[in-house]
Design a protein around this motif. Structure first.
Motif, PDB file in Angstrom:
ATOM      1  N   SER A 108       4.997  17.615   1.648  1.00  0.00           N
ATOM      2  CA  SER A 108       3.831  17.102   2.366  1.00  0.00           C
ATOM      3  C   SER A 108       3.244  18.184   3.259  1.00  0.00           C
ATOM      4  CB  SER A 108       4.225  15.897   3.228  1.00  0.00           C
ATOM      5  OG  SER A 108       5.108  16.299   4.261  1.00  0.00           O
ATOM      6  N   GLU A 109       2.011  17.949   3.711  1.00  0.00           N
ATOM      7  CA  GLU A 109       1.373  18.866   4.651  1.00  0.00           C
ATOM      8  C   GLU A 109       2.131  18.896   5.976  1.00  0.00           C
ATOM      9  OE1 GLU A 109      -0.979  20.894   4.125  1.00  0.00           O
ATOM     10  OE2 GLU A 109      -2.014  20.192   2.320  1.00  0.00           O
ATOM     11  N   ARG A 110       2.682  17.766   6.362  1.00  0.00           N
ATOM     12  CA  ARG A 110       3.436  17.709   7.614  1.00  0.00           C
ATOM     13  C   ARG A 110       4.683  18.573   7.538  1.00  0.00           C
ATOM     14  NH1 ARG A 110       6.150  12.203  10.038  1.00  0.00           N
ATOM     15  NH2 ARG A 110       7.437  13.179  11.657  1.00  0.00           N
ATOM     16  N   GLU A 111       5.411  18.501   6.444  1.00  0.00           N
ATOM     17  CA  GLU A 111       6.590  19.353   6.295  1.00  0.00           C
ATOM     18  C   GLU A 111       6.191  20.822   6.262  1.00  0.00           C
ATOM     19  OE1 GLU A 111      10.451  20.156   3.379  1.00  0.00           O
ATOM     20  OE2 GLU A 111       8.800  18.901   2.664  1.00  0.00           O
ATOM     21  N   ALA A 112       5.075  21.132   5.580  1.00  0.00           N
ATOM     22  CA  ALA A 112       4.605  22.518   5.509  1.00  0.00           C
ATOM     23  C   ALA A 112       4.289  23.058   6.895  1.00  0.00           C
ATOM     24  CB  ALA A 112       3.374  22.603   4.612  1.00  0.00           C
ATOM     25  N   ALA A 113       3.637  22.234   7.731  1.00  0.00           N
ATOM     26  CA  ALA A 113       3.288  22.670   9.084  1.00  0.00           C
ATOM     27  C   ALA A 113       4.543  22.886   9.931  1.00  0.00           C
ATOM     28  CB  ALA A 113       2.380  21.632   9.740  1.00  0.00           C
ATOM     29  N   GLU A 114       5.523  21.992   9.801  1.00  0.00           N
ATOM     30  CA  GLU A 114       6.772  22.155  10.554  1.00  0.00           C
ATOM     31  C   GLU A 114       7.506  23.416  10.120  1.00  0.00           C
ATOM     32  OE1 GLU A 114       8.093  17.584  11.670  1.00  0.00           O
ATOM     33  OE2 GLU A 114       8.817  18.482   9.803  1.00  0.00           O
ATOM     34  N   LEU A 115       7.496  23.672   8.825  1.00  0.00           N
ATOM     35  CA  LEU A 115       8.184  24.851   8.310  1.00  0.00           C
ATOM     36  C   LEU A 115       7.542  26.124   8.843  1.00  0.00           C
ATOM     37  CD1 LEU A 115      10.264  26.136   6.411  1.00  0.00           C
ATOM     38  CD2 LEU A 115       8.594  25.917   4.564  1.00  0.00           C
ATOM     39  N   LYS A 116       6.230  26.190   8.781  1.00  0.00           N
ATOM     40  CA  LYS A 116       5.549  27.397   9.259  1.00  0.00           C
ATOM     41  C   LYS A 116       5.746  27.611  10.750  1.00  0.00           C
ATOM     42  CE  LYS A 116       2.060  27.752   5.627  1.00  0.00           C
ATOM     43  NZ  LYS A 116       0.619  27.772   5.279  1.00  0.00           N
ATOM     44  N   ALA A 117       5.904  26.511  11.486  1.00  0.00           N
ATOM     45  CA  ALA A 117       6.142  26.629  12.925  1.00  0.00           C
ATOM     46  C   ALA A 117       7.571  27.084  13.233  1.00  0.00           C
ATOM     47  CB  ALA A 117       5.877  25.285  13.609  1.00  0.00           C
ATOM     48  N   GLY A 118       8.469  26.941  12.260  1.00  0.00           N
ATOM     49  CA  GLY A 118       9.871  27.231  12.517  1.00  0.00           C
ATOM     50  C   GLY A 118      10.398  28.504  11.905  1.00  0.00           C
ATOM     51  N   VAL A 119       9.551  29.276  11.203  1.00  0.00           N
ATOM     52  CA  VAL A 119      10.019  30.517  10.597  1.00  0.00           C
ATOM     53  C   VAL A 119       9.495  31.714  11.385  1.00  0.00           C
ATOM     54  CG1 VAL A 119      10.135  29.461   8.313  1.00  0.00           C
ATOM     55  CG2 VAL A 119       8.079  30.690   8.977  1.00  0.00           C
ATOM     56  N   VAL A 120      10.161  32.847  11.187  1.00  0.00           N
ATOM     57  CA  VAL A 120       9.837  34.038  11.973  1.00  0.00           C
ATOM     58  C   VAL A 120       8.494  34.628  11.566  1.00  0.00           C
ATOM     59  CG1 VAL A 120      10.581  36.365  12.558  1.00  0.00           C
ATOM     60  CG2 VAL A 120      12.270  34.529  12.346  1.00  0.00           C
ATOM     61  N   ARG A 121       8.250  34.698  10.236  1.00  0.00           N
ATOM     62  CA  ARG A 121       6.994  35.300   9.766  1.00  0.00           C
ATOM     63  C   ARG A 121       6.281  34.323   8.830  1.00  0.00           C
ATOM     64  NH1 ARG A 121       8.692  41.370   8.049  1.00  0.00           N
ATOM     65  NH2 ARG A 121      10.109  40.223   6.698  1.00  0.00           N
ATOM     66  N   PRO A 122       5.620  33.293   9.399  1.00  0.00           N
ATOM     67  CA  PRO A 122       5.000  32.244   8.575  1.00  0.00           C
ATOM     68  C   PRO A 122       3.889  32.751   7.676  1.00  0.00           C
ATOM     69  CG  PRO A 122       4.284  32.066  10.863  1.00  0.00           C
ATOM     70  CD  PRO A 122       5.399  33.064  10.833  1.00  0.00           C
ATOM     71  N   ASN A 123       3.280  33.895   7.996  1.00  0.00           N
ATOM     72  CA  ASN A 123       2.191  34.424   7.182  1.00  0.00           C
ATOM     73  C   ASN A 123       2.663  34.834   5.790  1.00  0.00           C
ATOM     74  OD1 ASN A 123       3.574  36.509   8.735  1.00  0.00           O
ATOM     75  ND2 ASN A 123       2.177  37.965   7.776  1.00  0.00           N
ATOM     76  N   ARG A 124       3.976  34.956   5.601  1.00  0.00           N
ATOM     77  CA  ARG A 124       4.504  35.360   4.297  1.00  0.00           C
ATOM     78  C   ARG A 124       4.759  34.166   3.389  1.00  0.00           C
ATOM     79  NH1 ARG A 124       8.229  40.520   3.906  1.00  0.00           N
ATOM     80  NH2 ARG A 124       7.524  40.079   1.793  1.00  0.00           N
ATOM     81  N   LEU A 125       4.539  32.952   3.885  1.00  0.00           N
ATOM     82  CA  LEU A 125       4.850  31.766   3.099  1.00  0.00           C
ATOM     83  C   LEU A 125       3.636  31.306   2.297  1.00  0.00           C
ATOM     84  CD1 LEU A 125       6.964  29.609   5.592  1.00  0.00           C
ATOM     85  CD2 LEU A 125       7.719  31.370   3.990  1.00  0.00           C
ATOM     86  N   ASN A 126       3.781  31.332   0.977  1.00  0.00           N
ATOM     87  CA  ASN A 126       2.766  30.795   0.079  1.00  0.00           C
ATOM     88  C   ASN A 126       3.164  29.363  -0.241  1.00  0.00           C
ATOM     89  OD1 ASN A 126       0.878  30.300  -1.986  1.00  0.00           O
ATOM     90  ND2 ASN A 126       2.236  31.186  -3.535  1.00  0.00           N
ATOM     91  N   THR A 127       2.504  28.388   0.375  1.00  0.00           N
ATOM     92  CA  THR A 127       2.910  26.995   0.215  1.00  0.00           C
ATOM     93  C   THR A 127       2.050  26.283  -0.825  1.00  0.00           C
ATOM     94  OG1 THR A 127       1.511  26.319   2.071  1.00  0.00           O
ATOM     95  CG2 THR A 127       3.814  26.802   2.548  1.00  0.00           C
ATOM     96  N   VAL A 128       2.718  25.492  -1.669  1.00  0.00           N
ATOM     97  CA  VAL A 128       2.067  24.642  -2.662  1.00  0.00           C
ATOM     98  C   VAL A 128       2.679  23.251  -2.495  1.00  0.00           C
ATOM     99  CG1 VAL A 128       1.612  24.233  -5.104  1.00  0.00           C
ATOM    100  CG2 VAL A 128       1.811  26.590  -4.253  1.00  0.00           C
ATOM    101  N   ILE A 129       1.891  22.278  -2.091  1.00  0.00           N
ATOM    102  CA  ILE A 129       2.413  20.939  -1.837  1.00  0.00           C
ATOM    103  C   ILE A 129       2.697  20.237  -3.169  1.00  0.00           C
ATOM    104  CG2 ILE A 129       2.033  18.739  -0.665  1.00  0.00           C
ATOM    105  CD1 ILE A 129       2.106  21.176   1.193  1.00  0.00           C
ATOM    106  N   VAL A 130       3.960  19.861  -3.381  1.00  0.00           N
ATOM    107  CA  VAL A 130       4.361  19.125  -4.584  1.00  0.00           C
ATOM    108  C   VAL A 130       5.164  17.907  -4.126  1.00  0.00           C
ATOM    109  CG1 VAL A 130       5.628  19.173  -6.761  1.00  0.00           C
ATOM    110  CG2 VAL A 130       4.441  21.232  -5.969  1.00  0.00           C
ATOM    111  N   PRO A 131       4.588  16.712  -4.177  1.00  0.00           N
ATOM    112  CA  PRO A 131       5.301  15.528  -3.692  1.00  0.00           C
ATOM    113  C   PRO A 131       6.443  15.125  -4.609  1.00  0.00           C
ATOM    114  CG  PRO A 131       3.274  14.871  -4.760  1.00  0.00           C
ATOM    115  CD  PRO A 131       3.249  16.389  -4.703  1.00  0.00           C
ATOM    116  N   ASN A 132       7.384  14.373  -4.051  1.00  0.00           N
ATOM    117  CA  ASN A 132       8.403  13.740  -4.863  1.00  0.00           C
ATOM    118  C   ASN A 132       7.752  12.760  -5.836  1.00  0.00           C
ATOM    119  OD1 ASN A 132      11.062  14.550  -4.587  1.00  0.00           O
ATOM    120  ND2 ASN A 132      11.374  13.422  -2.686  1.00  0.00           N
ATOM    121  N   GLY A 133       8.392  12.538  -6.950  1.00  0.00           N
ATOM    122  CA  GLY A 133       7.915  11.553  -7.902  1.00  0.00           C
ATOM    123  C   GLY A 133       8.733  10.280  -7.835  1.00  0.00           C
TER     124      GLY A 133
END
Length: 296
Positions: A108-133
């Motif tokens: 989810s977008e919420r998880e992506a935002a939390e992840l980027k806030a919690g890593v040292v260099r968030p600019n290196r993260l290429n995120t693609v949202i793929v929900p559970n099925g």
């Protein structure tokens, strides 16, 4: 006609944790995803002994001790790798190796935002949202014979705040059942007994059981601890710190309301999130990772 040459299948190494450590939704989710990917010609192997002969690595989890080892292993292999982070903000931050993944696949977008806030260099993260099925085996409509409230947990030592639901049901005089340890193949039939499903967990990435219950025609309440709630417009959500007396009032009203007076939009949205859709999005990321491996 010319001789047809067999095209080799894409081979994917799934790195997570040994299955025998503990049961959990991550194993269920991975098995469903592997089966859906197989229909697209992708051959996945869970926790292989060697990474030789694989085209891409897919890691699940990013900030536990075992996932740190898997990320280091993937980085050292030289193979392209992607990560479904299952990120827990309350745990230690992910290692720097996460930044070398071709893509991060949060639910989810919420998880992506939390992840980027919690890593040292968030600019290196290429995120693609793929929900559970969710499997089509759960697709069912509400019926007049349903009654009571249920919760689902994977194991008895992790109740996920289901005591709150049990207390609220006691106050409301509603039948309650905590479903635990039921094989995935038997779960579709189990949901059909209940009118209401509640997830009171304070920390979920995208709860499989919320999606399953919605697809099964249950009236679903999900706590704000589930990051995947946004996939289901109109879903009834609540703070997991809610007083049981308040939750009892809500469950009573939901149990007594008529089918025509309930908002079924979340259920309809959940049925669109199939494992085939998940697999197609995942395969697209694999193909890109193989074609354009991340530079180091």
């Amino acid at each position: 006609m010319g001789r047809q040459v067999a095209v080799p299948k894409m081979r994917v190494a799934i790195l997570n944790r040994p299955r025998e450590w503990w049961p959990g939704g991550d194993l269920v989710e991975i098995d469903y995803r592997i089966a859906a990917l197989a229909k697209l010609g992708v051959e996945c192997e869970y926790e292989p002994e060697s990474l030789y002969g694989f085209d891409v690595i897919h890691i699940f989890h990013c900030n536990f001790d075992f996932s740190r080892d898997r990320l280091r292993q993937a980085y050292m292999s030289g193979l392209p790798f992607v990560v479904t982070p299952l990120y827990y903000p309350e745990e230690d931050p992910p290692p720097l190796h996460l930044g070398y993944a071709h893509a991060i696949l949060p639910f989810s977008e919420r998880e992506a935002a939390e992840l980027k806030a919690g890593v040292v260099r968030p600019n290196r993260l290429n995120t693609v949202i793929v929900p559970n099925g969710t499997s089509e085996a759960f697709h069912a409509e509400a019926g007049p014979d349903r009654a009571g409230v249920c919760t689902v947990i994977a194991r008895a030592d992790n109740l996920k705040n289901s005591g709150l639901v049990e207390h609220a049901c006691d106050l409301a005089g509603l039948p309650y059942e905590q479903i635990c340890g039921v094989p995935p193949a038997e779960m579709p039939a189990r949901y059909l007994r209940f009118k209401i499903f509640v997830s009171a967990s304070s920390s979920e990435r995208m709860s499989l059981v919320v999606g399953e219950a919605l697809c099964s025609g249950c009236r679903v309440f999900s706590s704000t601890g589930n990051r995947g709630n946004d996939w289901y417009p109109g879903l009834r959500v609540f703070d997991p710190a809610i007083e049981p007396e308040v939750l009892a009032v809500w469950l009573t009203a939901a149990h007594q309301s008529m089918d025509w007076d309930w908002d079924w939009r979340p259920n309809e949205a959940a049925r669109l999130l199939t494992w085939d859709r998940c697999a197609a999005a995942t395969l697209a990321v694999y193909q890109e990772a193989i074609a354009c491996p991340a530079s180091r």
